[in-house]
Scaffold this active site. Sequence first.
Site, PDB file in Angstrom:
ATOM      1  N   HIS A  19       0.219   5.750   1.077  1.00 21.89           N
ATOM      2  CA  HIS A  19      -0.673   6.777   1.610  1.00 21.89           C
ATOM      3  C   HIS A  19      -0.387   8.121   0.932  1.00 21.89           C
ATOM      4  O   HIS A  19       0.770   8.413   0.585  1.00 21.89           O
ATOM      5  CB  HIS A  19      -0.484   6.945   3.115  1.00 21.89           C
ATOM      6  CG  HIS A  19      -0.607   5.667   3.886  1.00 21.89           C
ATOM      7  ND1 HIS A  19      -1.754   4.919   3.898  1.00 21.89           N
ATOM      8  CD2 HIS A  19       0.283   5.006   4.671  1.00 21.89           C
ATOM      9  CE1 HIS A  19      -1.570   3.852   4.650  1.00 21.89           C
ATOM     10  NE2 HIS A  19      -0.339   3.889   5.135  1.00 21.89           N
ATOM     11  N   GLN A  77       0.826  -1.213   0.000  1.00 22.18           N
ATOM     12  CA  GLN A  77       0.000   0.000   0.000  1.00 22.18           C
ATOM     13  C   GLN A  77       0.851   1.250   0.000  1.00 22.18           C
ATOM     14  O   GLN A  77       2.071   1.209   0.135  1.00 22.18           O
ATOM     15  CB  GLN A  77      -0.922  -0.023   1.220  1.00 22.18           C
ATOM     16  CG  GLN A  77      -0.174  -0.122   2.550  1.00 22.18           C
ATOM     17  CD  GLN A  77      -1.088  -0.407   3.726  1.00 22.18           C
ATOM     18  OE1 GLN A  77      -1.203   0.418   4.640  1.00 22.18           O
ATOM     19  NE2 GLN A  77      -1.747  -1.567   3.714  1.00 22.18           N
ATOM     20  N   ARG A 124      -4.462   0.557  -1.689  1.00 23.44           N
ATOM     21  CA  ARG A 124      -3.874  -0.770  -1.876  1.00 23.44           C
ATOM     22  C   ARG A 124      -3.379  -0.929  -3.297  1.00 23.44           C
ATOM     23  O   ARG A 124      -4.103  -0.675  -4.256  1.00 23.44           O
ATOM     24  CB  ARG A 124      -4.888  -1.863  -1.574  1.00 23.44           C
ATOM     25  CG  ARG A 124      -5.341  -1.952  -0.139  1.00 23.44           C
ATOM     26  CD  ARG A 124      -6.119  -3.241   0.111  1.00 23.44           C
ATOM     27  NE  ARG A 124      -6.861  -3.147   1.363  1.00 23.44           N
ATOM     28  CZ  ARG A 124      -8.160  -2.867   1.436  1.00 23.44           C
ATOM     29  NH1 ARG A 124      -8.868  -2.690   0.333  1.00 23.44           N
ATOM     30  NH2 ARG A 124      -8.752  -2.781   2.591  1.00 23.44           N
ATOM     31  N   HIS A 148       4.795   0.301   0.862  1.00 16.60           N
ATOM     32  CA  HIS A 148       5.163  -0.426   2.070  1.00 16.60           C
ATOM     33  C   HIS A 148       4.163  -1.538   2.379  1.00 16.60           C
ATOM     34  O   HIS A 148       3.027  -1.522   1.904  1.00 16.60           O
ATOM     35  CB  HIS A 148       5.264   0.520   3.270  1.00 16.60           C
ATOM     36  CG  HIS A 148       3.959   1.156   3.652  1.00 16.60           C
ATOM     37  ND1 HIS A 148       3.493   2.302   3.055  1.00 16.60           N
ATOM     38  CD2 HIS A 148       3.020   0.810   4.567  1.00 16.60           C
ATOM     39  CE1 HIS A 148       2.328   2.639   3.583  1.00 16.60           C
ATOM     40  NE2 HIS A 148       2.022   1.743   4.514  1.00 16.60           N
ATOM     41  N   GLU A 199       3.869   8.154   8.508  1.00 21.03           N
ATOM     42  CA  GLU A 199       3.867   7.301   9.697  1.00 21.03           C
ATOM     43  C   GLU A 199       5.281   6.816   9.990  1.00 21.03           C
ATOM     44  O   GLU A 199       6.220   7.073   9.226  1.00 21.03           O
ATOM     45  CB  GLU A 199       2.938   6.107   9.491  1.00 21.03           C
ATOM     46  CG  GLU A 199       3.333   5.192   8.351  1.00 21.03           C
ATOM     47  CD  GLU A 199       2.262   4.161   8.041  1.00 21.03           C
ATOM     48  OE1 GLU A 199       2.606   2.960   7.992  1.00 21.03           O
ATOM     49  OE2 GLU A 199       1.092   4.541   7.831  1.00 21.03           O
TER      50      GLU A 199
END
Length: 313
Positions: free
Chosen positions: A97, A95, A191, A171, A114
Amino acid sequence: MAQPLFLKSVLQEKIWGGNRLATEFGYDLPSDKVGEYWAISAHPNGVSLVEKGEFAGRKLDELYASEPQLFGNPEELVFPLLTKILDADDWLSVQVHPDDAYGMEHEGELGKTECWYILSAEEGAEIIYGHNARSREELAQMIEDKNWDELLTRVPVKAGDFFYVPSGTMHAIGKGIMILETQQSSDTTYRVYDFDRRDDAGNLRDLHIQQSIDVMTIGPVANSYPDTLVVGNLRATTFVSNAFFTVYKWQVSGLVDMEKTAAYTLISVLDGQGSLTVDGQTYPLSKGQHFILPATIEQWSFDGQLEMIASHA
């Protein structure tokens, strides 16, 4: 009297989840497929509740809006961070972001940068961390051709490793890994590949190929590297510090006096036993607790044998 905000939070069942959040942290699980504990969260998909004290029973998102003095009267309209513990009993999807600009335009919420602290990892465990495409066109072609072996960068991991995962990073967390994740308060995930898994109804999960290609960073991932300082009974490691968050590991081996360096601080107890003292009031601490030291607390002390992850915006 200023008090810490001890939190009770939300468990999330996932297709790749397991039961180690019970065996490792003692959380009461609804099933053996729990993948995430949203430990400190004001996101609408899983809001933490204050457990005790003056604000007991209040939701963190509502408290952030109605009691801004607890958070240093912030400019941000939403609580900016989210702390999770993830139990990957199987691979998560591959996936990516979006950043804030793309996330706000297309999803109506923040992007998602993150970082991961590896709590435990089975022997041979791996993550996917980046990709090998040299251009966006090559990326799109390799995805279309399902050339995953050449596209995806696999990295072996062990307990104690740290990875910075900025928005745009390809990642995936691998089977047999448990992590503590500090992230922007966002639940937007695109995804790219899901190992052709099917859900309980027999359906393939949705993929988001075009969005993934749109937001993917081309080039190597730039990890952050720890900086450790030992002062008395405190071993403090700074893992990352940027515009989104600063994340520390605090290892306490006795009495440690501390004072605030940020408006408020999020803390997760990873291991050990000890105590927190604020304004003459002592609170017991043990593995699996999560709390916020609000802006109204200027000084505090820890005592005991404790391993914690702390963060602030």
